[in-house]
Design a protein around this motif. Structure first.
Motif, PDB file in Angstrom:
ATOM      1  N   MET A 316       1.596   4.034 -20.986  1.00  0.00           N
ATOM      2  CA  MET A 316       2.006   3.717 -19.620  1.00  0.00           C
ATOM      3  C   MET A 316       2.284   2.234 -19.461  1.00  0.00           C
ATOM      4  SD  MET A 316      -0.394   6.214 -17.290  1.00  0.00           S
ATOM      5  CE  MET A 316       0.419   5.715 -15.767  1.00  0.00           C
ATOM      6  N   VAL A 317       1.510   1.405 -20.149  1.00  0.00           N
ATOM      7  CA  VAL A 317       1.724  -0.039 -20.095  1.00  0.00           C
ATOM      8  C   VAL A 317       3.022  -0.416 -20.800  1.00  0.00           C
ATOM      9  CG1 VAL A 317       0.841  -2.287 -20.827  1.00  0.00           C
ATOM     10  CG2 VAL A 317      -0.726  -0.586 -19.884  1.00  0.00           C
ATOM     11  N   THR A 318       3.213   0.108 -22.023  1.00  0.00           N
ATOM     12  CA  THR A 318       4.376  -0.287 -22.823  1.00  0.00           C
ATOM     13  C   THR A 318       5.690   0.256 -22.277  1.00  0.00           C
ATOM     14  OG1 THR A 318       3.995   1.583 -24.316  1.00  0.00           O
ATOM     15  CG2 THR A 318       3.038  -0.536 -24.942  1.00  0.00           C
ATOM     16  N   THR A 319       5.635   1.261 -21.413  1.00  0.00           N
ATOM     17  CA  THR A 319       6.867   1.790 -20.804  1.00  0.00           C
ATOM     18  C   THR A 319       7.031   1.348 -19.354  1.00  0.00           C
ATOM     19  OG1 THR A 319       5.718   3.866 -20.241  1.00  0.00           O
ATOM     20  CG2 THR A 319       6.947   3.808 -22.311  1.00  0.00           C
ATOM     21  N   GLY A 320       6.140   0.468 -18.880  1.00  0.00           N
ATOM     22  CA  GLY A 320       6.284  -0.068 -17.531  1.00  0.00           C
ATOM     23  C   GLY A 320       5.843   0.864 -16.428  1.00  0.00           C
ATOM     24  N   ARG A 321       5.022   1.842 -16.759  1.00  0.00           N
ATOM     25  CA  ARG A 321       4.550   2.775 -15.724  1.00  0.00           C
ATOM     26  C   ARG A 321       3.155   2.423 -15.218  1.00  0.00           C
ATOM     27  NH1 ARG A 321       5.730   8.466 -18.411  1.00  0.00           N
ATOM     28  NH2 ARG A 321       5.319   7.255 -20.293  1.00  0.00           N
ATOM     29  N   VAL A 342       3.597  -5.075   0.995  1.00  0.00           N
ATOM     30  CA  VAL A 342       4.750  -5.319   0.117  1.00  0.00           C
ATOM     31  C   VAL A 342       4.794  -4.267  -0.984  1.00  0.00           C
ATOM     32  CG1 VAL A 342       5.734  -6.888  -1.611  1.00  0.00           C
ATOM     33  CG2 VAL A 342       4.888  -7.794   0.577  1.00  0.00           C
ATOM     34  N   VAL A 343       3.632  -4.027  -1.596  1.00  0.00           N
ATOM     35  CA  VAL A 343       3.550  -3.035  -2.675  1.00  0.00           C
ATOM     36  C   VAL A 343       3.909  -1.643  -2.157  1.00  0.00           C
ATOM     37  CG1 VAL A 343       1.982  -1.909  -4.299  1.00  0.00           C
ATOM     38  CG2 VAL A 343       1.847  -4.393  -3.956  1.00  0.00           C
ATOM     39  N   ALA A 344       3.393  -1.303  -0.984  1.00  0.00           N
ATOM     40  CA  ALA A 344       3.666   0.019  -0.411  1.00  0.00           C
ATOM     41  C   ALA A 344       5.141   0.187  -0.076  1.00  0.00           C
ATOM     42  CB  ALA A 344       2.815   0.228   0.833  1.00  0.00           C
ATOM     43  N   LYS A 345       5.731  -0.867   0.477  1.00  0.00           N
ATOM     44  CA  LYS A 345       7.144  -0.804   0.849  1.00  0.00           C
ATOM     45  C   LYS A 345       8.033  -0.561  -0.362  1.00  0.00           C
ATOM     46  CE  LYS A 345      10.628  -3.311   3.539  1.00  0.00           C
ATOM     47  NZ  LYS A 345      10.927  -4.541   4.315  1.00  0.00           N
ATOM     48  N   LEU A 346       7.613  -1.106  -1.522  1.00  0.00           N
ATOM     49  CA  LEU A 346       8.383  -0.940  -2.760  1.00  0.00           C
ATOM     50  C   LEU A 346       7.955   0.308  -3.533  1.00  0.00           C
ATOM     51  CD1 LEU A 346       8.625  -4.669  -3.888  1.00  0.00           C
ATOM     52  CD2 LEU A 346      10.430  -3.223  -2.937  1.00  0.00           C
ATOM     53  N   GLN A 347       7.089   1.118  -2.924  1.00  0.00           N
ATOM     54  CA  GLN A 347       6.706   2.446  -3.439  1.00  0.00           C
ATOM     55  C   GLN A 347       5.999   2.414  -4.790  1.00  0.00           C
ATOM     56  OE1 GLN A 347      10.471   4.633  -3.146  1.00  0.00           O
ATOM     57  NE2 GLN A 347       9.801   5.464  -1.191  1.00  0.00           N
ATOM     58  N   ALA A 348       5.139   1.409  -4.963  1.00  0.00           N
ATOM     59  CA  ALA A 348       4.225   1.419  -6.105  1.00  0.00           C
ATOM     60  C   ALA A 348       2.885   1.960  -5.625  1.00  0.00           C
ATOM     61  CB  ALA A 348       4.058   0.014  -6.675  1.00  0.00           C
ATOM     62  N   GLU A 374       0.522   1.744 -10.412  1.00  0.00           N
ATOM     63  CA  GLU A 374       1.346   2.751 -11.071  1.00  0.00           C
ATOM     64  C   GLU A 374       2.781   2.485 -10.642  1.00  0.00           C
ATOM     65  OE1 GLU A 374       1.342   7.598 -11.718  1.00  0.00           O
ATOM     66  OE2 GLU A 374       0.322   6.718  -9.998  1.00  0.00           O
ATOM     67  N   THR A 375       3.638   2.205 -11.615  1.00  0.00           N
ATOM     68  CA  THR A 375       4.994   1.745 -11.326  1.00  0.00           C
ATOM     69  C   THR A 375       6.037   2.635 -11.996  1.00  0.00           C
ATOM     70  OG1 THR A 375       4.666   0.145 -13.130  1.00  0.00           O
ATOM     71  CG2 THR A 375       4.387  -0.658 -10.885  1.00  0.00           C
ATOM     72  N   LYS A 376       7.318   2.280 -11.779  1.00  0.00           N
ATOM     73  CA  LYS A 376       8.413   3.128 -12.253  1.00  0.00           C
ATOM     74  C   LYS A 376       9.204   2.507 -13.396  1.00  0.00           C
ATOM     75  CE  LYS A 376       8.934   4.965  -7.568  1.00  0.00           C
ATOM     76  NZ  LYS A 376       9.826   5.077  -6.387  1.00  0.00           N
ATOM     77  N   GLY A 377       8.711   1.423 -13.943  1.00  0.00           N
ATOM     78  CA  GLY A 377       9.414   0.769 -15.030  1.00  0.00           C
ATOM     79  C   GLY A 377       9.386  -0.740 -14.857  1.00  0.00           C
ATOM     80  N   PHE A 378       9.898  -1.439 -15.873  1.00  0.00           N
ATOM     81  CA  PHE A 378       9.816  -2.904 -15.856  1.00  0.00           C
ATOM     82  C   PHE A 378      10.664  -3.522 -14.742  1.00  0.00           C
ATOM     83  CE2 PHE A 378       8.755  -1.887 -20.332  1.00  0.00           C
ATOM     84  CZ  PHE A 378       7.482  -2.432 -20.347  1.00  0.00           C
ATOM     85  N   GLU A 379      11.785  -2.910 -14.418  1.00  0.00           N
ATOM     86  CA  GLU A 379      12.614  -3.426 -13.330  1.00  0.00           C
ATOM     87  C   GLU A 379      11.869  -3.323 -11.999  1.00  0.00           C
ATOM     88  OE1 GLU A 379      16.911  -2.399 -11.234  1.00  0.00           O
ATOM     89  OE2 GLU A 379      16.583  -1.872 -13.350  1.00  0.00           O
ATOM     90  N   LYS A 396       1.954 -12.817 -10.696  1.00  0.00           N
ATOM     91  CA  LYS A 396       2.377 -12.706 -12.092  1.00  0.00           C
ATOM     92  C   LYS A 396       1.713 -11.491 -12.739  1.00  0.00           C
ATOM     93  CE  LYS A 396      -1.256 -15.745 -13.902  1.00  0.00           C
ATOM     94  NZ  LYS A 396      -1.544 -16.962 -14.681  1.00  0.00           N
ATOM     95  N   ILE A 397       2.279 -11.042 -13.861  1.00  0.00           N
ATOM     96  CA  ILE A 397       1.676  -9.952 -14.611  1.00  0.00           C
ATOM     97  C   ILE A 397       0.431 -10.473 -15.330  1.00  0.00           C
ATOM     98  CG2 ILE A 397       1.982  -8.360 -16.554  1.00  0.00           C
ATOM     99  CD1 ILE A 397       4.892  -8.148 -15.833  1.00  0.00           C
ATOM    100  N   ASN A 398      -0.627  -9.702 -15.323  1.00  0.00           N
ATOM    101  CA  ASN A 398      -1.846 -10.075 -16.027  1.00  0.00           C
ATOM    102  C   ASN A 398      -1.699  -9.749 -17.499  1.00  0.00           C
ATOM    103  OD1 ASN A 398      -4.446 -10.838 -16.610  1.00  0.00           O
ATOM    104  ND2 ASN A 398      -5.396  -8.950 -15.876  1.00  0.00           N
ATOM    105  N   GLY A 399      -1.715 -10.774 -18.348  1.00  0.00           N
ATOM    106  CA  GLY A 399      -1.658 -10.570 -19.789  1.00  0.00           C
ATOM    107  C   GLY A 399      -0.328 -10.737 -20.363  1.00  0.00           C
TER     108      GLY A 399
END
Length: 399
Positions: A316-321, A342-348, A374-379, A396-399
């Motif tokens: 899930m991490v390596t595929t951006g999910r 903000v997170v909710a508006k962008l549907q994460a 939980e996301t839908k990809g790197f974009e 920023k992304i952690n790690g």
């Protein structure tokens, strides 16, 4: 060996499952070739190992009157134990002391006597030899035995008898018993069929032996593909591979983990690391399958559920999910609500939130918030971070 394989099939066919080749629409369409899976993960005991063990016992039944013995911490143990139970003889299995309890239990439930000895396979194997000599038991080697090799080769006979015009076969290699039987069979009935061995690059004993034209012993064989984690291939199997195998290649543990995840998600198949190496090679373009008919031996499905969980999480991490985002916010009412909106508006989907107020690198009156999303990809992840930064937060992304 061809005749021995045919005889082996006649001996064991009433005890094993003959599972037809499974045509994978998903992988075939992805790679532009016809990919067929030989699903030995659905075999009795969850792997192909029962084939060689059964053939060895049935052919040498007169030598097994006092029982059989084997050293193994995995599929060979269960194959010997279950095979012995099927034909009504006693079995003793020597396992390293560090063997996971579930494997000990699974072997015991087939009626075998389990002896825990040593810190690794080699010490367990030496103990098995000692017990065999003292008690008159028949020792069944996991791979470097002609009767075991013949039993494993029955997989090739089943594939060939389906009448599909296969161009190449991908076979996992640990000690080399499986590919020895398969390669020798195909080179007898149809030499133009290519047979490729696949190993984990952290346990690539056959790869380096083939490269140096002699059997080599590895210093380590640590890999998630524990079913093929062998430091030294067999002398007999090395000779078979040199004579009949077309080539051998390797895949990394990360590539194996990705293949396991794809088999679960795309094909709904639970496959252990050793069984996934052929698909890993295909997904990483290490073997040419375009416009070809390729049979992939899925050698087993005995994978620890904890490992599955780790593989899924990593996938899930390596595929951006899945991602962790760090956001520095002012420690005041409403700040966190703005972030989550903000997170909710962008549907994460927010899975967890952690606050860290006591961080030496934080300005006074600020808090560090870590969001598990939980996301839908790197974009999608980049869009979330960009929007948070536009709102005045440092994200920023952690790690």
């Amino acid at each position: 060996m061809y005749t021995e394989i045919i005889n082996a099939y006649d001996r064991i066919k009433n005890y094993i499952k003959n599972i037809p080749l499974y045509y994978s629409n998903i992988f075939s369409e992805l790679k532009g070739g016809d990919i067929y899976l030989k699903l030995e993960n659905l075999q009795r005991t969850g792997s192909f190992k029962i084939r060689g063990a059964l053939n060895c016992m049935l052919k040498n039944k007169y030598k097994c009157e006092k029982g059989v013995i084997a050293a193994s911490a995995g599929n060979h143990a269960q194959g010997v134990a279950f095979g012995a139970k099927l034909i009504g003889i006693n079995a003793t299995i020597v396992m390293p002391e560090i063997t996971p309890l579930i494997k000990v239990v699974n072997t015991s439930k087939y009626g075998a006597k389990v002896v825990l000895h040593g810190k690794n396979y080699d010490e367990a194997y030496n103990k098995a030899i000692e017990i065999a000599e003292n008690e008159g038991l028949y020792l069944i080697h996991p791979f470097d035995d002609l009767d075991v090799i013949a039993g494993q080769g029955t997989i090739a006979h089943e594939i060939y008898m389906e009448g599909i015009d296969i161009d190449q076969v991908l076979v996992p290699i640990g000690g080399g018993g499986l590919i020895s039987g398969i390669a020798s069979y195909f080179k007898h009935v149809k030499p133009e069929i290519k047979v490729f061995g696949i190993q984990a690059d952290n346990a690539a004993g056959m790869y380096y032996s083939h490269l140096r034209k002699r059997v080599v012993t590895l210093s380590s064989s640590a890999t998630i593909a524990e079913g093929i984690a062998v430091k030294r291939v067999g002398d007999k199997t090395f000779e078979f591979c040199e004579n009949y195998m077309d080539d051998v290649l390797t895949v990394t543990d990360d590539e194996i983990a990705y293949a396991i995840l794809q088999l679960i998600e795309q094909s709904k198949l639970v496959v252990e690391g050793a069984g996934a190496v052929g698909i890993a090679a295909i997904l990483q373009n290490k073997i040419d399958v375009k416009n070809k008919k390729t049979a992939v031996v899925i050698s087993g499905g005995n994978i620890d559920v904890n490992l599955i969980s780790r593989i899924i999480n990593k996938g899930m991490v390596t595929t951006g999910r899945f991602c962790q985002i760090i956001v520095n916010v002012k420690d005041m009412p409403g700040s966190l609500a703005t972030v989550t909106s903000v997170v909710a508006k962008l549907q994460a989907n927010i899975l967890d939130i952690k606050h860290h107020r006591f961080d030496a690198n934080l300005p006074v009156n600020y808090t560090k918030v870590i969001l598990d999303l939980e996301t839908k990809g790197f974009e999608h992840i980049e869009k979330i971070i960009s929007e948070l930064n536009r709102k005045g937060f440092e994200a920023k992304i952690n790690g």
